[in-house]
Write an enzyme that holds these catalytic residues in place. Structure first.
Site, PDB file in Angstrom:
ATOM      1  N   SER A  41       0.836  -1.197   0.000  1.00  0.00           N
ATOM      2  CA  SER A  41       0.000   0.000   0.000  1.00  0.00           C
ATOM      3  C   SER A  41       0.869   1.244   0.000  1.00  0.00           C
ATOM      4  O   SER A  41       2.024   1.219   0.445  1.00  0.00           O
ATOM      5  CB  SER A  41      -0.918   0.014   1.225  1.00  0.00           C
ATOM      6  OG  SER A  41      -0.270   0.588   2.354  1.00  0.00           O
ATOM      7  N   ASP A  42       0.321   2.342  -0.486  1.00  0.00           N
ATOM      8  CA  ASP A  42       1.003   3.617  -0.325  1.00  0.00           C
ATOM      9  C   ASP A  42       0.968   3.996   1.146  1.00  0.00           C
ATOM     10  O   ASP A  42       0.297   3.357   1.963  1.00  0.00           O
ATOM     11  CB  ASP A  42       0.356   4.692  -1.201  1.00  0.00           C
ATOM     12  CG  ASP A  42       1.370   5.677  -1.744  1.00  0.00           C
ATOM     13  OD1 ASP A  42       2.368   5.942  -1.038  1.00  0.00           O
ATOM     14  OD2 ASP A  42       1.176   6.204  -2.858  1.00  0.00           O
ATOM     15  N   TRP A  43       1.672   5.042   1.507  1.00  0.00           N
ATOM     16  CA  TRP A  43       1.982   5.316   2.900  1.00  0.00           C
ATOM     17  C   TRP A  43       0.789   5.870   3.680  1.00  0.00           C
ATOM     18  O   TRP A  43       0.076   6.742   3.230  1.00  0.00           O
ATOM     19  CB  TRP A  43       3.150   6.306   2.956  1.00  0.00           C
ATOM     20  CG  TRP A  43       4.495   5.692   3.207  1.00  0.00           C
ATOM     21  CD1 TRP A  43       5.454   6.168   4.045  1.00  0.00           C
ATOM     22  CD2 TRP A  43       5.055   4.489   2.652  1.00  0.00           C
ATOM     23  NE1 TRP A  43       6.562   5.335   4.046  1.00  0.00           N
ATOM     24  CE2 TRP A  43       6.343   4.304   3.203  1.00  0.00           C
ATOM     25  CE3 TRP A  43       4.576   3.542   1.755  1.00  0.00           C
ATOM     26  CZ2 TRP A  43       7.154   3.222   2.880  1.00  0.00           C
ATOM     27  CZ3 TRP A  43       5.386   2.462   1.422  1.00  0.00           C
ATOM     28  CH2 TRP A  43       6.652   2.312   1.985  1.00  0.00           C
TER      29      TRP A  43
END
Length: 623
Positions: free
Chosen positions: A334-336
């Site tokens: 996932s992105d942050w």
């Protein structure tokens, strides 16, 4: 370097009954299958998965930021970015994937990497650390996106590499970057970015290969082959291709890092055009895929409306499209910070829980897991995942699916057999003279000449002789060997001005000031002053195009107008004087006006009416 000042760390090896050399990572005196270097990575990953505690499995599924201590030491006091001491995340939370930010010298970076791996040996199964990085070979310094090159060789931004239109150069860059990364222990790249630069205002275009889907698909092959090779091995860097299924179609060009930029829209019906480079990356065996923050609005797949939640929460996108339809079985990272807000000093960056803002942190995590994500970026809340399993909301079998994928990459990279690096070799490799020379050449070649004329119908470029040069936006020291600095326009033969593409300055939310968004118009006062300057001396203007700009007023009076995409002052002068011929072709179109931008469709490449300079424009200098 003497043995007293450097001790090369090497793994401690044991011998099995059949004479095989192995690392006894769990200290039981037996060569277990996961420790057997002769077995295929898949078998080793499957064996180790069954041996791990729930806590160890949870640790594998988190990938957060880490900072380095002084001169390569481990940082035990949390800094501005990392949330916990190094020993806490490794020994307490069993985490072993870390995104490193600032690095010191090559020697210090290698020393830090080795210290990190030594600490990881103290965990129950000695799982080695995977160190990752955002791009760090160009010019943009933004802790949410990329870092300036510092000790590494310096190249154009990815969009500048694309401007040169050379697959061979992109592959060569990737090969050099791979050598520099592996020399200091970095084994995972949180790139390439294959989003399409179709919305002129979007702030992340510099990290892409431009607006064209076919070119982006072609260049991702060269990029991945340069970093990963034909398959992952001990010399590879595992790549995370992002941002699935394409992050460029942002409403009004605002970025999905921020609440006002959460919507991705496709009024031109080009969803599948944005998806195309990811199809190629999957066929090329990219190690991982990262979904973007954005939430799709008004999108249908196979006749079914797609849930309007961030892509990292979206089961139709990750499981239905990425896993089932496109057949991707690698890691989905996932992105942050999709789960928790990020508090840095007195600023906040809200969790990018777009469409599910109302959910609690555990509920968000559950939805991400159910969507098909393997690893949580930017988070270290392992206790939430453990709680979901113990409460019966997530099965341990589901956890094992992700753990096997994550371990497989570590085994493929050879980290279990030797994660250490040589400090001396790192110092010889990183930023060596040959790599810097090739990077400098690429910078100059990427310069894109947009207009080139004189009042009598000739051309202003290339420059020649040793003229007196008035500069703004350049370091006057860079003129050495090209000309002499002029104190004023009146005493100059030529003026060279470097500008940044305009943006609206914002600094309320964390990171916001680094993201160049908003209007592409230059302020009228600047235009007036530059026009007055052009009346006194021939004027060469360079615009640093981290995204397009409305250049229409400048084109009316500049003797020469060029665009750059990550170019030093010296490399720019090499191009202007024709010592290294500029070859750049625009990787996106340059709009004629902001009115044309506002009515263009965000998902359609080259959609502004009557652009000032079309995609692919770039003049050649007379030789």
């Amino acid at each position: 370097m003497t043995p007293e000042t450097q001790t090369l760390p090497v793994p401690t090896f044991s011998r099995s009954d059949n004479g095989t050399q192995y690392r006894d990572l769990n200290g039981n005196g037996i060569m277990d299958p996961f420790e057997d270097p002769s077995l295929p990575p898949q078998e080793r990953a499957a064996d180790l998965t069954l041996r791990l505690s729930l806590e160890e499995k949870a640790g594998l599924m988190f990938h957060t930021v880490i900072e380095t201590g002084t001169d390569g030491s481990l940082l035990e006091t949390p800094g501005n970015i990392s949330k916990s001491p190094t020993s806490t995340v490794i020994l307490g939370k069993f985490m072993n994937h870390f995104n490193v930010h600032a690095l010191g010298s090559a020697r210090a970076a290698a020393r830090w990497s080795n210290s990190l791996q030594k600490l990881a040996e103290s965990t129950p199964h000695g799982i080695p650390v995977t160190i990752s990085t955002d791009p760090r070979h160009a010019f943009i310094e933004n802790s949410g996106v990329s870092f300036t090159a510092a000790h590494f060789s310096q190249w154009p931004e990815p969009i500048g590499l694309a401007a040169i239109r050379s697959s061979d150069l992109i592959r060569r860059f990737a090969e050099i970057a791979r050598q520099e990364y592996t020399a200091v222990g970095i084994r995972a790249a949180l790139h390439p970015t294959v989003d399409l630069a179709t919305e002129p205002r979007w702030c992340r275009q510099a990290g892409t290969f431009g607006q064209d889907s076919d070119l982006s698909a072609a260049y991702v092959v060269d990029y991945l082959q340069g970093f990963q090779g034909t398959k992952l091995g001990p010399g590879s860097v595992a790549c995370t291709t992002k941002h699935f299924p394409g992050g460029g179609a942002q409403r009004d060009g605002e970025d999905a890092h921020f609440p006002y930029g959460r919507e991705q829209v496709y009024p031109g019906g080009r969803f599948h055009e944005h998806l195309a480079p990811f199809r190629t990356a999957i066929a090329e065996k990219t190690s991982a895929i990262m979904p973007y923050y954005g939430m799709p609005v008004g999108v249908e797949l196979d006749g079914e409306p797609v849930e309007e939640v961030g892509f990292g929460y979206n089961k139709q996108i990750i499981t239905g499209l990425l896993r089932d339809k496109l057949g991707f079985d690698g890691v989905v990272l996932s992105d942050w910070e999709l789960v928790n807000d990020n508090l840095v000093g007195d600023q906040v960056l809200p969790a990018r829980a777009w469409g599910v803002e109302h959910l609690t942190a555990p509920e968000r995590m559950l939805k991400i897991i159910n969507a098909g994500v393997d690893q949580f970026g930017g988070e270290e809340c392992t206790e939430l995942l453990i709680g979901l399993v113990r409460d019966g909301l997530v099965s341990e079998e589901r956890i094992d699916e992700s753990v096997r994928r994550l371990l497989l990459v570590k085994f493929q990279l050879g980290l279990f057999d030797n994660p250490y690096v040589d400090e001396d070799a790192a110092e010889r490799t990183v930023g060596n003279a040959d790599f810097r020379r090739q990077g400098h050449s690429a910078q100059a070649r990427s310069v894109t000449v947009l207009a080139n004329r004189t009042h009598d119908g000739g051309t202003s470029l290339p420059l020649s002789g040793s003229p007196s040069i008035y500069v703004e936006g350049l370091d006057s020291a860079s003129l050495a060997g090209f000309g002499t600095p002029a104190e004023s326009p009146e005493t100059a033969d030529i003026a060279v001005i470097r500008l940044f593409s305009p943006w609206d300055h914002r600094d309320d939310l964390f990171l916001e000031k680094h993201f160049h968004a908003g209007s592409l118009d230059f302020p009228p006062g600047l235009i007036s002053r530059l026009q007055s300057l052009a009346e006194r001396v021939p004027l060469i203007i360079d615009v640093r195009l981290d995204r397009p700009a409305v250049l229409t007023p400048l084109a009316g009076f500049a003797s020469a107008l060029v665009g750059t995409f990550g170019v030093s002052d010296t490399a720019l002068l090499d191009a202007l004087f024709g010592r290294i011929l500029p070859e750049g072709k625009l990787p996106f179109e340059i709009p004629r006006s902001m009115d044309a931008v506002r009515v263009s469709r965000p998902d359609v490449a080259g959609d502004t009416e009557n652009p000032l300079f079309p995609f692919g424009h770039g003049l050649r200098l007379p030789v």
